[in-house]
Write a protein that holds these residues in place. Sequence first.
Motif, mmCIF file in Angstrom:
data_model
loop_
_atom_site.group_PDB
_atom_site.id
_atom_site.type_symbol
_atom_site.label_atom_id
_atom_site.label_comp_id
_atom_site.label_asym_id
_atom_site.label_seq_id
_atom_site.Cartn_x
_atom_site.Cartn_y
_atom_site.Cartn_z
ATOM 1 N N LYS A 354 -3.107 51.192 25.686
ATOM 2 C CA LYS A 354 -1.664 51.312 25.610
ATOM 3 C C LYS A 354 -0.994 50.007 25.179
ATOM 4 C CE LYS A 354 -1.760 54.757 29.321
ATOM 5 N NZ LYS A 354 -1.288 55.092 30.696
ATOM 6 N N LYS A 355 -1.826 49.045 24.716
ATOM 7 C CA LYS A 355 -1.292 47.746 24.344
ATOM 8 C C LYS A 355 -1.777 47.343 22.954
ATOM 9 C CE LYS A 355 -1.634 46.324 29.196
ATOM 10 N NZ LYS A 355 -2.245 45.365 30.143
ATOM 11 N N ILE A 356 -0.984 46.514 22.281
ATOM 12 C CA ILE A 356 -1.391 45.918 21.008
ATOM 13 C C ILE A 356 -1.950 44.538 21.314
ATOM 14 C CG2 ILE A 356 -0.617 45.100 18.758
ATOM 15 C CD1 ILE A 356 -0.479 48.069 18.914
ATOM 16 N N THR A 357 -3.247 44.351 21.100
ATOM 17 C CA THR A 357 -3.882 43.060 21.377
ATOM 18 C C THR A 357 -4.761 42.651 20.201
ATOM 19 O OG1 THR A 357 -5.901 43.970 22.380
ATOM 20 C CG2 THR A 357 -3.987 43.717 23.812
ATOM 21 N N LYS A 358 -5.164 41.372 20.194
ATOM 22 C CA LYS A 358 -6.021 40.855 19.134
ATOM 23 C C LYS A 358 -7.418 41.475 19.177
ATOM 24 C CE LYS A 358 -3.742 36.392 18.443
ATOM 25 N NZ LYS A 358 -3.912 34.916 18.431
ATOM 26 N N LEU A 359 -7.736 42.105 20.293
ATOM 27 C CA LEU A 359 -9.038 42.773 20.405
ATOM 28 C C LEU A 359 -9.154 43.951 19.439
ATOM 29 C CD1 LEU A 359 -9.378 42.787 24.288
ATOM 30 C CD2 LEU A 359 -10.630 41.332 22.697
ATOM 31 N N MET A 360 -8.011 44.407 18.901
ATOM 32 C CA MET A 360 -8.033 45.522 17.948
ATOM 33 C C MET A 360 -8.469 45.085 16.555
ATOM 34 S SD MET A 360 -4.630 47.732 18.864
ATOM 35 C CE MET A 360 -4.517 48.701 20.368
ATOM 36 N N ILE A 361 -8.374 43.798 16.257
ATOM 37 C CA ILE A 361 -8.734 43.312 14.923
ATOM 38 C C ILE A 361 -10.227 43.571 14.660
ATOM 39 C CG2 ILE A 361 -8.917 41.268 13.450
ATOM 40 C CD1 ILE A 361 -6.494 40.128 14.876
ATOM 41 N N GLY A 362 -10.511 44.214 13.549
ATOM 42 C CA GLY A 362 -11.884 44.547 13.194
ATOM 43 C C GLY A 362 -12.286 45.964 13.537
ATOM 44 N N LEU A 363 -11.462 46.682 14.313
ATOM 45 C CA LEU A 363 -11.793 48.066 14.663
ATOM 46 C C LEU A 363 -11.631 48.982 13.445
ATOM 47 C CD1 LEU A 363 -10.094 48.543 18.154
ATOM 48 C CD2 LEU A 363 -12.484 48.037 17.673
ATOM 49 N N PRO A 364 -12.489 50.001 13.310
ATOM 50 C CA PRO A 364 -12.370 50.931 12.176
ATOM 51 C C PRO A 364 -11.148 51.831 12.319
ATOM 52 C CG PRO A 364 -14.085 51.669 13.687
ATOM 53 C CD PRO A 364 -13.644 50.324 14.174
ATOM 54 N N VAL A 365 -10.544 52.178 11.195
ATOM 55 C CA VAL A 365 -9.368 53.042 11.177
ATOM 56 C C VAL A 365 -9.758 54.364 10.511
ATOM 57 C CG1 VAL A 365 -6.981 53.301 10.415
ATOM 58 C CG2 VAL A 365 -7.847 51.037 11.020
ATOM 59 N N TRP A 372 -13.055 57.713 7.426
ATOM 60 C CA TRP A 372 -12.869 56.266 7.588
ATOM 61 C C TRP A 372 -12.046 55.741 6.425
ATOM 62 C CZ3 TRP A 372 -15.501 52.023 4.886
ATOM 63 C CH2 TRP A 372 -15.245 50.775 5.441
ATOM 64 N N ILE A 373 -10.968 55.035 6.729
ATOM 65 C CA ILE A 373 -10.067 54.568 5.666
ATOM 66 C C ILE A 373 -9.870 53.057 5.662
ATOM 67 C CG2 ILE A 373 -8.806 56.735 5.425
ATOM 68 C CD1 ILE A 373 -6.710 55.686 7.327
ATOM 69 N N GLY A 374 -10.469 52.346 6.610
ATOM 70 C CA GLY A 374 -10.339 50.888 6.584
ATOM 71 C C GLY A 374 -10.598 50.263 7.940
ATOM 72 N N LYS A 375 -10.269 48.956 8.056
ATOM 73 C CA LYS A 375 -10.417 48.217 9.299
ATOM 74 C C LYS A 375 -9.139 47.449 9.592
ATOM 75 C CE LYS A 375 -15.434 47.474 9.029
ATOM 76 N NZ LYS A 375 -16.507 46.451 8.983
ATOM 77 N N VAL A 376 -8.863 47.272 10.886
ATOM 78 C CA VAL A 376 -7.671 46.521 11.284
ATOM 79 C C VAL A 376 -7.848 45.058 10.888
ATOM 80 C CG1 VAL A 376 -6.215 45.805 13.213
ATOM 81 C CG2 VAL A 376 -7.239 48.087 13.208
ATOM 82 N N GLU A 377 -6.894 44.514 10.136
ATOM 83 C CA GLU A 377 -6.953 43.121 9.694
ATOM 84 C C GLU A 377 -6.027 42.205 10.475
ATOM 85 O OE1 GLU A 377 -6.348 42.853 5.502
ATOM 86 O OE2 GLU A 377 -8.307 43.716 5.016
ATOM 87 N N ASP A 378 -4.946 42.753 11.009
ATOM 88 C CA ASP A 378 -3.993 41.911 11.727
ATOM 89 C C ASP A 378 -3.158 42.775 12.671
ATOM 90 O OD1 ASP A 378 -2.706 39.658 12.540
ATOM 91 O OD2 ASP A 378 -1.442 39.444 10.754
ATOM 92 N N ILE A 379 -2.539 42.127 13.657
ATOM 93 C CA ILE A 379 -1.637 42.821 14.582
ATOM 94 C C ILE A 379 -0.353 42.024 14.718
ATOM 95 C CG2 ILE A 379 -3.530 43.883 15.861
ATOM 96 C CD1 ILE A 379 -1.816 41.360 17.825
ATOM 97 N N GLN A 380 0.728 42.716 15.024
ATOM 98 C CA GLN A 380 2.005 42.071 15.318
ATOM 99 C C GLN A 380 2.458 42.576 16.677
ATOM 100 O OE1 GLN A 380 4.967 42.130 12.196
ATOM 101 N NE2 GLN A 380 3.391 42.071 10.588
ATOM 102 N N LYS A 381 2.086 41.812 17.697
ATOM 103 C CA LYS A 381 2.311 42.251 19.077
ATOM 104 C C LYS A 381 3.790 42.422 19.382
ATOM 105 C CE LYS A 381 0.861 41.117 23.790
ATOM 106 N NZ LYS A 381 0.132 40.145 24.633
ATOM 107 N N ASN A 382 4.639 41.530 18.857
ATOM 108 C CA ASN A 382 6.065 41.610 19.160
ATOM 109 C C ASN A 382 6.732 42.842 18.546
ATOM 110 O OD1 ASN A 382 5.578 40.512 16.628
ATOM 111 N ND2 ASN A 382 7.510 39.406 16.578
ATOM 112 N N LYS A 383 6.115 43.365 17.466
ATOM 113 C CA LYS A 383 6.666 44.547 16.809
ATOM 114 C C LYS A 383 5.867 45.817 17.123
ATOM 115 C CE LYS A 383 8.592 41.967 12.909
ATOM 116 N NZ LYS A 383 8.613 41.835 11.426
ATOM 117 N N ASN A 384 4.814 45.691 17.940
ATOM 118 C CA ASN A 384 3.978 46.831 18.332
ATOM 119 C C ASN A 384 3.409 47.575 17.122
ATOM 120 O OD1 ASN A 384 4.080 46.548 21.126
ATOM 121 N ND2 ASN A 384 5.965 47.737 21.295
ATOM 122 N N LEU A 385 2.757 46.830 16.229
ATOM 123 C CA LEU A 385 2.148 47.470 15.063
ATOM 124 C C LEU A 385 0.863 46.775 14.672
ATOM 125 C CD1 LEU A 385 2.854 45.443 12.471
ATOM 126 C CD2 LEU A 385 5.096 46.495 12.701
#
Length: 415
Positions: A354-365, A372-385
């Motif tokens: 339920k949170k946006i964290t740096k642990l999501m970087i690298g997860l498959p999308v 499979w359409i890609g991998k998470v490259e970056d997160i913006q915690k303050n904007k929840n995306l």
Amino acid sequence: MAKYSNVLVLCIDRDDDLGRKAGVQGPIVGKQKNLNSAAKLALADPEDSDVNSIFGAVKVFEEVKEQFKNVEVVTLTGHSKEGFKSDKIIMEQLDSVLENFPADAFVLVTDGAEDDQIIPLLQSRAPLISKELIIVKQAKEVEGTYYSIKEALKDPSIARIFFLIPGIVVILWGLLFFLGQERIFFQTMSLVVGAYMILKGTGLEDKIAAAATSVTKAISLQRVSFPLYLMTIMIFLIGIYTSYLAFISSPSPAVFIKAIEAVEQFINFTTIAGVSFVLGQSIDSVQLKKAFLLRRYFLSIVAIALVWFILDTGRRVLIGEPYAGIEFLTVNIVVSLAVALIAYRLSSVLDVRKKITKLMIGLPVYSREGQWIGKVEDIQKNKNLIEYRNIRTKQKITVTQDKFDLRGGRILIRA
């Protein structure tokens, strides 16, 4: 079929014969490279069925080119130790190929049922629109029978019957002979085999085997958690030895009391070993980008502690300690349930789904269709995306938290 624009013809060498015998590393991309690799393997081992598979893949490639605009042929190689490690390597090679050739459909060329196990993994990347089976005609029945026997022996429950029981009997004979106690061989064997049959009949065998497999698979020198897993094994073995010493050194003449004291030692050491193992799993979950499991591991530690507490309370009641009675046991069980409820409520803090964290970087999308359409490259915690790059369009796409779910270490796009 016209709706597919990029079609990838795949040949799978799951046990890495190309690497072991011909020194060719996958992925092998392109018609000429595949022909050269097949020739090298044929010179190294003319009887290897993968030679036919690669040539068959090239033949299918030529046929598929007549139906689709963009077609490529690729051979993926796994590992000599088939299973999870082999499949992981194959999927990593496939992902690297898809970055340069974003296929939207696969044609699989295989030499037998063994490679079919990779099909569900392939379908997680793109649909499988055709499958070609390449088997030397006179060897078809032989390969089928061999594969059936081989796969049956891979079944842990069957393997334990055919290998574990005879292995235990041989070890018992050798150990008792070495100790000069061969006269009690049949009594000891009856005890061990009887205990195994009880475990088998109650279903505990599979649970014990699963726990042992989890420990052995998790042990790796490259992991930060390695000392904890090593400590788990050592504590468990020390617990068995300490239980034995407690039984033979107990001053009580009653066998029941001796057994209770031995069980007490075993439960204490097993509890510590269990906590150590779960702590190792928790560290792995962070290192392997599976932090969504942290809540489960926290609750597992609490459960282990509460089970120890209840069992220790039961032991005190059994041996008749002055203050330990049914009321004492009942109160402790109620307290344990209350602690479990509180721990469950507090564990929500560790629910990273339920949170946006740096642990999501690298997860498959994955898309909502399961591709499979890609991998998470970056997160913006303050904007929840989160941001990921589409493997086909190469565009960087931004997705807000309300438009995706985190399940099983995967980002699933809702729309």
